[in-house]
Motif scaffolding. Sequence first.
Motif, PDB file in Angstrom:
ATOM      1  N   GLY A   1     -12.098  -9.432  -5.700  1.00 38.17           N
ATOM      2  CA  GLY A   1     -10.975 -10.107  -6.883  1.00 38.17           C
ATOM      3  C   GLY A   1      -9.415  -9.565  -6.312  1.00 38.17           C
ATOM      4  O   GLY A   1      -9.361  -9.780  -5.194  1.00 38.17           O
ATOM      5  N   LYS A   2      -8.863  -9.004  -7.099  1.00 34.10           N
ATOM      6  CA  LYS A   2      -7.338  -8.746  -6.878  1.00 34.10           C
ATOM      7  C   LYS A   2      -7.278  -7.830  -6.110  1.00 34.10           C
ATOM      8  O   LYS A   2      -6.297  -7.840  -4.972  1.00 34.10           O
ATOM      9  CB  LYS A   2      -6.713  -8.135  -8.256  1.00 34.10           C
ATOM     10  CG  LYS A   2      -6.323  -9.321  -9.352  1.00 34.10           C
ATOM     11  CD  LYS A   2      -5.299  -8.774 -10.441  1.00 34.10           C
ATOM     12  CE  LYS A   2      -5.303 -10.003 -11.333  1.00 34.10           C
ATOM     13  NZ  LYS A   2      -4.949  -9.427 -12.812  1.00 34.10           N
TER      14      LYS A   2
ATOM     15  N   ARG B   1      -5.313  -7.998  -2.132  1.00 28.72           N
ATOM     16  CA  ARG B   1      -4.453  -7.421  -2.044  1.00 28.72           C
ATOM     17  C   ARG B   1      -4.527  -6.668  -0.523  1.00 28.72           C
ATOM     18  O   ARG B   1      -3.681  -6.670   0.232  1.00 28.72           O
ATOM     19  CB  ARG B   1      -3.933  -6.329  -2.849  1.00 28.72           C
ATOM     20  CG  ARG B   1      -2.835  -5.486  -2.832  1.00 28.72           C
ATOM     21  CD  ARG B   1      -2.345  -4.933  -4.016  1.00 28.72           C
ATOM     22  NE  ARG B   1      -1.183  -3.837  -3.692  1.00 28.72           N
ATOM     23  CZ  ARG B   1      -1.506  -2.625  -3.650  1.00 28.72           C
ATOM     24  NH1 ARG B   1      -2.482  -2.053  -4.410  1.00 28.72           N
ATOM     25  NH2 ARG B   1      -0.567  -1.875  -3.488  1.00 28.72           N
ATOM     26  N   LEU B   2      -5.785  -6.189  -0.206  1.00 33.13           N
ATOM     27  CA  LEU B   2      -5.929  -5.705   0.967  1.00 33.13           C
ATOM     28  C   LEU B   2      -5.910  -6.802   2.094  1.00 33.13           C
ATOM     29  O   LEU B   2      -5.393  -6.681   3.235  1.00 33.13           O
ATOM     30  CB  LEU B   2      -7.432  -5.387   1.155  1.00 33.13           C
ATOM     31  CG  LEU B   2      -7.984  -4.131   1.894  1.00 33.13           C
ATOM     32  CD1 LEU B   2      -7.038  -2.946   1.813  1.00 33.13           C
ATOM     33  CD2 LEU B   2      -9.422  -3.727   1.663  1.00 33.13           C
ATOM     34  N   ILE B   3      -6.247  -8.099   2.083  1.00 32.30           N
ATOM     35  CA  ILE B   3      -6.076  -9.021   3.059  1.00 32.30           C
ATOM     36  C   ILE B   3      -4.570  -9.393   3.094  1.00 32.30           C
ATOM     37  O   ILE B   3      -4.148  -9.495   4.223  1.00 32.30           O
ATOM     38  CB  ILE B   3      -6.737 -10.463   2.414  1.00 32.30           C
ATOM     39  CG1 ILE B   3      -8.501 -10.052   2.197  1.00 32.30           C
ATOM     40  CG2 ILE B   3      -6.433 -11.768   3.337  1.00 32.30           C
ATOM     41  CD1 ILE B   3      -9.143 -11.253   1.597  1.00 32.30           C
TER      42      ILE B   3
ATOM     43  N   MET C   1       0.735  -1.167   0.134  1.00 29.40           N
ATOM     44  CA  MET C   1       0.014   0.147   0.039  1.00 29.40           C
ATOM     45  C   MET C   1       0.970   1.238   0.161  1.00 29.40           C
ATOM     46  O   MET C   1       1.720   1.541   0.993  1.00 29.40           O
ATOM     47  CB  MET C   1      -0.840   0.135   1.104  1.00 29.40           C
ATOM     48  CG  MET C   1      -1.888  -1.082   1.569  1.00 29.40           C
ATOM     49  SD  MET C   1      -3.468  -0.684   0.590  1.00 29.40           S
ATOM     50  CE  MET C   1      -3.745  -2.399   0.029  1.00 29.40           C
ATOM     51  N   THR C   2       0.786   1.954  -0.657  1.00 24.54           N
ATOM     52  CA  THR C   2       1.361   3.447  -1.028  1.00 24.54           C
ATOM     53  C   THR C   2       0.578   4.368   0.047  1.00 24.54           C
ATOM     54  O   THR C   2      -0.636   4.272   0.431  1.00 24.54           O
ATOM     55  CB  THR C   2       1.175   3.948  -2.154  1.00 24.54           C
ATOM     56  OG1 THR C   2      -0.095   4.400  -2.817  1.00 24.54           O
ATOM     57  CG2 THR C   2       2.207   3.217  -3.198  1.00 24.54           C
ATOM     58  N   PRO C   3       1.338   5.359   0.543  1.00 15.53           N
ATOM     59  CA  PRO C   3       0.842   6.074   1.740  1.00 15.53           C
ATOM     60  C   PRO C   3      -0.704   6.806   1.329  1.00 15.53           C
ATOM     61  O   PRO C   3      -1.468   7.089   2.274  1.00 15.53           O
ATOM     62  CB  PRO C   3       1.958   7.061   2.077  1.00 15.53           C
ATOM     63  CG  PRO C   3       3.065   6.686   1.598  1.00 15.53           C
ATOM     64  CD  PRO C   3       2.753   5.766   0.352  1.00 15.53           C
TER      65      PRO C   3
ATOM     66  N   LEU D   1      -3.656  -9.704   7.018  1.00 14.25           N
ATOM     67  CA  LEU D   1      -2.911 -10.865   7.518  1.00 14.25           C
ATOM     68  C   LEU D   1      -1.477 -10.512   8.200  1.00 14.25           C
ATOM     69  O   LEU D   1      -1.245 -11.020   9.305  1.00 14.25           O
ATOM     70  CB  LEU D   1      -2.567 -11.808   6.358  1.00 14.25           C
ATOM     71  CG  LEU D   1      -3.892 -12.538   5.653  1.00 14.25           C
ATOM     72  CD1 LEU D   1      -3.345 -13.435   4.801  1.00 14.25           C
ATOM     73  CD2 LEU D   1      -4.379 -13.424   6.955  1.00 14.25           C
ATOM     74  N   PRO D   2      -0.924  -9.268   7.839  1.00 14.92           N
ATOM     75  CA  PRO D   2       0.216  -8.936   8.668  1.00 14.92           C
ATOM     76  C   PRO D   2      -0.037  -8.601   9.987  1.00 14.92           C
ATOM     77  O   PRO D   2       0.744  -8.704  10.930  1.00 14.92           O
ATOM     78  CB  PRO D   2       0.992  -7.876   7.827  1.00 14.92           C
ATOM     79  CG  PRO D   2       0.476  -7.909   6.593  1.00 14.92           C
ATOM     80  CD  PRO D   2      -1.080  -8.532   6.791  1.00 14.92           C
TER      81      PRO D   2
END
Lengths: 335, 335
Positions: free
Chosen positions: B15-16, B20-22, B1-3, B27-28
């Motif tokens: 979808g994609k 990416r959010l997950i 994610m960019t700021p 998850l982190p």
Amino acid sequence: MTPDEVILLSHGAGGKLTARLIDSVFLPRYGNEILRRLGDGAVLPPLAGDPVLTTDAYVVSPRFFPGGDIGSLAVHGTVNDLLMCGAEPRWLSLAFVLEEGFPCEELARICDSIGRAAAGAGVLVVTGDTKVVERGRGDGIYIAAAGVGERVRGLELDPRRARPGDAILLSGPVGQHGVAVLGARRGLAFTTPVISDSRALLREARALFAFGGALRTMHDPTRGGLATCLNEIARAAGARIAIDEDAVPRDPPVEQACELLGMDPLYMANEGKLVAVAAPEAAPAMCAALRAAGAAEAACIGAVVGGSPLVAAASPAGGERILDVLTGDPLPRIC
Amino acid sequence: MTPDEVILLSHGAGGKLTARLIDSVFLPRYGNEILRRLGDGAVLPPLAGDPVLTTDAYVVSPRFFPGGDIGSLAVHGTVNDLLMCGAEPRWLSLAFVLEEGFPCEELARICDSIGRAAAGAGVLVVTGDTKVVERGRGDGIYIAAAGVGERVRGLELDPRRARPGDAILLSGPVGQHGVAVLGARRGLAFTTPVISDSRALLREARALFAFGGALRTMHDPTRGGLATCLNEIARAAGARIAIDEDAVPRDPPVEQACELLGMDPLYMANEGKLVAVAAPEAAPAMCAALRAAGAAEAACIGAVVGGSPLVAAASPAGGERILDVLTGDPLPRIC
């Protein structure tokens, strides 16, 4: 509730108006012994199998569409998620985020629908919550549902268990929910009306549960449709999935509508279909069991094959196309 | 994610961008072996005790306030609801309703907070869902949490078990959460800052669990505060509750702020306090156990007495006032 009553911020304050909403709207429509205790949570009877927990937020727009509404969708979607985990659905929780000014009559209709759907699926709504946000901070009603089910012994559904040679089964024609909602949203009158397939997949799922380990994994192709669902399986399994587009069951009105709208039915949401990965030797019997369970158009649409994880569709014309995961969102708020 | 990245409708499309959010945000921050399976639901280990299910939607405004934010609040509130049912909290589900344009950086901060709160309370976030609504159809973020816990053997908490003679225990001073959120919302600078008491009541609840049947019922006085909570107990028990206002633990900055705002601290929300109804013979030991568990200001504030269900408060001045259930809502979106 008088017919012209609307939701006020006080309905979400936990005081007299919240109690009135519970007593006059929720309990008469889906009350039961556990919900009536109105505790901070619901103490449930012991479980025979492992517990399974699922959740979804429902923000579908419009709230009412041919074949269902946000209430029935919340119940069916949650029940289906439990079934897809190999669990018997048991209990639901419902949290509402209501917008100030939302008509109480409409809330009551949605709760009627929740009551019917829950009774039809044999689940109990055992606990809930109601919050109200100011006008312009919501969209009438959002529903977050969680479900608890009981895992069926002998099942260990996991897309990582899919292996080359396994068959891909689909329980019926694709795209009905997506097209029905989109049509209602845009006020489109299709030549033949398209009705959402929103329903609980109890019979179909139970028919497959009986096959035990031969049932590798099961998914309901909701947001993103069949193509997205197959991509998720391929990625988790680390294997290529090859389908025959000709074998995918189709609904002619959906096909016509999609052609008109320039959309691909394979990417349209379903709310009453399942995809199963089946051991090759059991696949024909599993497909027959789906049909016997009422999924008259159930079909084997392809197979897991070796290779890198992607989804390839052999087209009727003879070529092959890769069904990629969509990056954009052609249809926000479909569920 | 960019700021400078913001939430797009596609982040909710499954979808994609959802993936990416997950992968990059959820998850982190609170990933674990069960959540990482990313199934339609989470298959959980078997339970020793009866399952307990609870849910709440969190719509607090502002999202960040002294002492917490919507993320930590969702975890603490859900954990506390399970504890108040006499259950050990185990697993949470989280469903987000995000508004298009919401800064990803802010979502990440809220998820950091969720991760810390869940780790602190010893619970796992095992499943979730993300939906995105158009600009003007939400308010940044709403979170619906559900929780599953395991009922502690020998406990049967129920306000109907409260009987005349039972003592009312309160674990600490009232009104901190309500005043902290209200202050943040209105941009008020109190002489002494008021910090929300939002926290998981694990130590206090477990200290009381040990008393078994002598612990009749337990509640966290959230929306509507202590007065509303006592009214709910009185109504369920069908008995009058008499409290001594002088005995209710007070926080001087909260008292000052409430005087300034013209609000009654007894009606202000708490997110880290509990009310317990205790058998008379066990009450002093239970109060001592609460203090030993860290609730230094825990006190016996009154008793269940005979008579029709209402809450009467003997005032410091010598008179008595009835603490009624509020009809209006002085503080919408406090949790």
